[in-house]
Scaffold this motif. Structure first.
Motif, PDB file in Angstrom:
ATOM      1  N   HIS A 292      20.271  19.769  36.732  1.00  0.00           N
ATOM      2  CA  HIS A 292      19.128  19.828  37.641  1.00  0.00           C
ATOM      3  C   HIS A 292      19.618  20.136  39.059  1.00  0.00           C
ATOM      4  CE1 HIS A 292      16.010  18.377  34.906  1.00  0.00           C
ATOM      5  NE2 HIS A 292      16.974  17.645  34.363  1.00  0.00           N
TER       6      HIS A 292
ATOM      7  N   ASP B  49      17.943  20.311  41.661  1.00  0.00           N
ATOM      8  CA  ASP B  49      17.288  19.490  42.675  1.00  0.00           C
ATOM      9  C   ASP B  49      17.912  18.099  42.780  1.00  0.00           C
ATOM     10  OD1 ASP B  49      16.309  18.723  40.201  1.00  0.00           O
ATOM     11  OD2 ASP B  49      14.231  18.515  40.861  1.00  0.00           O
ATOM     12  N   HIS B  50      18.930  17.800  41.959  1.00  0.00           N
ATOM     13  CA  HIS B  50      19.634  16.524  42.038  1.00  0.00           C
ATOM     14  C   HIS B  50      20.806  16.577  43.009  1.00  0.00           C
ATOM     15  CE1 HIS B  50      18.283  14.969  37.797  1.00  0.00           C
ATOM     16  NE2 HIS B  50      17.280  15.137  38.634  1.00  0.00           N
ATOM     17  N   PHE B  51      21.152  17.754  43.537  1.00  0.00           N
ATOM     18  CA  PHE B  51      22.318  17.871  44.414  1.00  0.00           C
ATOM     19  C   PHE B  51      22.138  19.035  45.391  1.00  0.00           C
ATOM     20  CE2 PHE B  51      23.090  20.345  40.622  1.00  0.00           C
ATOM     21  CZ  PHE B  51      23.562  21.553  41.115  1.00  0.00           C
ATOM     22  N   SER B  52      22.940  18.992  46.460  1.00  0.00           N
ATOM     23  CA  SER B  52      22.896  20.088  47.431  1.00  0.00           C
ATOM     24  C   SER B  52      24.288  20.448  47.947  1.00  0.00           C
ATOM     25  CB  SER B  52      21.984  19.714  48.611  1.00  0.00           C
ATOM     26  OG  SER B  52      22.455  18.531  49.219  1.00  0.00           O
TER      27      SER B  52
ATOM     28  N   GLY C   7      28.042  16.924  45.003  1.00  0.00           N
ATOM     29  CA  GLY C   7      26.847  16.534  44.269  1.00  0.00           C
ATOM     30  C   GLY C   7      26.769  17.210  42.908  1.00  0.00           C
TER      31      GLY C   7
ATOM     32  N   GLU D 121      29.032  15.397  40.603  1.00  0.00           N
ATOM     33  CA  GLU D 121      28.403  14.144  40.171  1.00  0.00           C
ATOM     34  C   GLU D 121      27.355  14.417  39.085  1.00  0.00           C
ATOM     35  OE1 GLU D 121      25.772  10.646  42.198  1.00  0.00           O
ATOM     36  OE2 GLU D 121      27.441  11.455  43.370  1.00  0.00           O
ATOM     37  N   GLU D 122      26.556  15.460  39.284  1.00  0.00           N
ATOM     38  CA  GLU D 122      25.521  15.819  38.303  1.00  0.00           C
ATOM     39  C   GLU D 122      26.143  16.168  36.960  1.00  0.00           C
ATOM     40  OE1 GLU D 122      21.677  17.170  36.681  1.00  0.00           O
ATOM     41  OE2 GLU D 122      22.322  15.627  38.084  1.00  0.00           O
TER      42      GLU D 122
ATOM     43  N   ASN E 259      27.563  13.141  35.208  1.00  0.00           N
ATOM     44  CA  ASN E 259      26.506  12.329  34.604  1.00  0.00           C
ATOM     45  C   ASN E 259      25.956  12.966  33.332  1.00  0.00           C
ATOM     46  OD1 ASN E 259      26.681  10.414  36.636  1.00  0.00           O
ATOM     47  ND2 ASN E 259      25.039  11.312  37.839  1.00  0.00           N
TER      48      ASN E 259
ATOM     49  N   TRP F 180      20.305  25.589  33.686  1.00  0.00           N
ATOM     50  CA  TRP F 180      20.489  25.186  35.075  1.00  0.00           C
ATOM     51  C   TRP F 180      19.143  25.322  35.768  1.00  0.00           C
ATOM     52  CZ3 TRP F 180      25.582  26.447  37.992  1.00  0.00           C
ATOM     53  CH2 TRP F 180      25.566  25.833  39.252  1.00  0.00           C
TER      54      TRP F 180
ATOM     55  N   GLU G 134      16.340  24.848  38.735  1.00  0.00           N
ATOM     56  CA  GLU G 134      16.422  25.001  40.196  1.00  0.00           C
ATOM     57  C   GLU G 134      17.712  25.736  40.588  1.00  0.00           C
ATOM     58  OE1 GLU G 134      13.890  24.204  42.185  1.00  0.00           O
ATOM     59  OE2 GLU G 134      12.748  23.300  40.556  1.00  0.00           O
TER      60      GLU G 134
ATOM     61  N   SER H 191      20.386  25.967  43.987  1.00  0.00           N
ATOM     62  CA  SER H 191      21.837  25.790  43.894  1.00  0.00           C
ATOM     63  C   SER H 191      22.569  27.012  44.434  1.00  0.00           C
ATOM     64  CB  SER H 191      22.257  25.530  42.451  1.00  0.00           C
ATOM     65  OG  SER H 191      21.697  24.329  41.978  1.00  0.00           O
TER      66      SER H 191
END
Length: 138
Positions: A17, A19-22, A26, A29-30, A33, A70, A72, A76
């Motif tokens: 996602h 939208d979970h990182f920028s 991040g 981390e995504e 997870n 992937w 969003e 990214s």
């Protein structure tokens, strides 16, 4: 870009996602997870990301057919674009060893001349280098 156009349900579907990182951190981390849940190992480098895509120690087995969607991805692409990539190489140059300063400087120069890859492009290339993975940008 390898796009999955069939409804092949033989492999696993993994969703990243955007939208979970920028940032690149991040992103790590995504994918940690999503791909490495229930393990103690976390992604922290481009090489580490490439390594987990071989499978065998995350949520899928070695050479198992998987699809990565992937979401969003346009966000990214912007987040991991020119500015973030310049900062990535400048940090390597600033940090020095163990990084190859000359290579980092060349990559930064290429980027500034409009012929280098952004972090987003590098991540896409890493994913596409694994023939058992189908990537869909959403």
């Amino acid at each position: 870009m390898k796009l999955n156009t069939s409804n092949n349900n033989t492999g696993k579907m993994i969703v990243i996602h955007g939208d979970h990182f920028s940032s690149l951190e991040g992103f790590y981390e995504e994918v940690s997870n999503v791909l490495m849940k229930d393990t103690d190992w976390k992604v922290g480098t481009l090489d580490g990301f490439d390594d987990i895509l071989y499978g065998g120690f995350g949520i899928f087995e070695n050479k198992e057919e998987i699809e990565i969607i992937w979401k969003e991805s346009q966000k990214s692409k912007e987040d991991l674009g020119l500015k973030a990539t310049q900062e990535f190489y400048k940090n390597k140059i600033r940090h020095g060893k163990p990084f190859n300063i000359e290579l980092a400087q060349q990559k930064l120069n290429d980027l500034l001349e409009g012929k280098g890859q952004t972090l987003f492009g590098i991540l896409i290339e890493i994913i596409e280098s694994h023939t058992n993975i189908t990537l869909t940008l959403d």
